[in-house]
Design a protein around this motif. Sequence first.
Motif: not given
Length: 511
Positions: A84-95
Amino acid sequence: MSSGVSTSTDKIIVDRSRSHRNKAVSKAVRATRERLQSSANGSHVFDRDMLAMHVNAVLHGASIMPLVVALVTAIGIYLNPDARLFGWALVMLCLHGVNVLLARRAGRKDFTALETTKWRRRFLVAQVLIGCGWAIFALQDCAACSGDSFYFYKGTVLLFAVSISAMSSFMLRQGVLVGFLPTVASLLVTAVSSGHILDIGLTAACATAVVFFHYVADRLYRSNLTLMSYQSEKDDLIAELEVAKSMSDEARRRAEEANLAKSRFLASMSHELRTPLNAILGFSEVMSSEVLGPLANPTYREYSGDIHRSGQHLLDLINEILDLSRIEAGRYELSEESLSLLEVAEDCIGMVQLRASAKNITIREQFEKQLPQVWADEKAIRQVILNLLSNAVKFTPQGGEITVKVGWTAGGGQYLAIKDNGPGIPEEEIPVVLSAFGQGSIAIKSAEQGTGLGLPIVQAILAKHDGQFILRSKLREGTEAIAILPSTRVLQTVPAVAEATAVERRRRSFA
């Protein structure tokens, strides 16, 4: 035809292109003043500038957020191997990418006052989105972690994120407070639902950090606003100085143009007036002296004498005006030679002696004997002495007395002082008398009025000799005019016999 063109070209001395350059400076002054006066409290005057600074900060710090997200993800995977941390990292980079793209788009625009408000709201929304990304991170948990290590990890990351956000977006007012409200809200929901002491403590610590860093960011914002206000005021002053300098240059150029026109006029007047005046003086002198035969009517002889005296007076006035013009233009050149101040003074006294005798005026001489010669322009020094003596004779009453002194000064120079017992000059009128065309009240009432150029010419000639002119006067006690030549003008010689004697004496002592 060509001469006319060159003459008209010479008269246009003022730089006409300067007015176009002044328009830009004046426009900058008006813009700065309008910006400073557009708001009563001054808090929204620099919103556009602050937003531009925020855009630059986002663009220059675009690479920091990906590094932070990568580091947080790596440490989190080490503590809790959860995808799930990888998903969070992807969301943060997109934002974060949305925020950077928004900043790039804003950097290519020139904001108006209305657009500044709209773009500020857009950046606040971007901060809220990034805050939502951190809220997602705050909702992460670790069932497999033992102890309080994950709480410590999560709290450290959130505090670090709040501090980075405060430092990077303090130019965006309330950016920290609005951006981390979702994070604090998510922590509060977790603390209420779990009731765990660590969740409550983490929520309180994060909320306290958000309030504290919001206060720090607000202080930085206000300090930066004050600095920008001072900078704007400084720019306003510099622009006003540029305008004042430009106006001063324009006035100086106009003065140079007027001075050039005056010099041309005086040069033309010198040629045009002296030629007929010489004829008038010559023929009137021939008529008054009856060279070609006696005049039948004695009145004609008197009239010819009046014509000669009036013409001579007019020629003297023209010469004085031309002398002052050359002095002011810096074209009065000295023809220096060695001369005796005593001899020049005696010659000048002899030249005015006849006029003094006609008024029964006594001229007393007090000369120091054996004064060395001085290095000066004889014609100029003679003009100085004659002007001072003429003034003394003019304003000394019938049966008066004039004292002429020549001697040493305390500094090793030489002086000439001429003192009369005339009506004197009021103390407040002395600066007027020393100015060009200036005349005192006594001179104006006198029947023998002049141009008021004698003393200014004397003062200017002595200044050319590095000398000094002093005028002392008291009402009903008389006037004293002192002309001083410095010690550097005195030619002090040492007799050759004395030098030979000294050399012989030293030779004997060595023997």
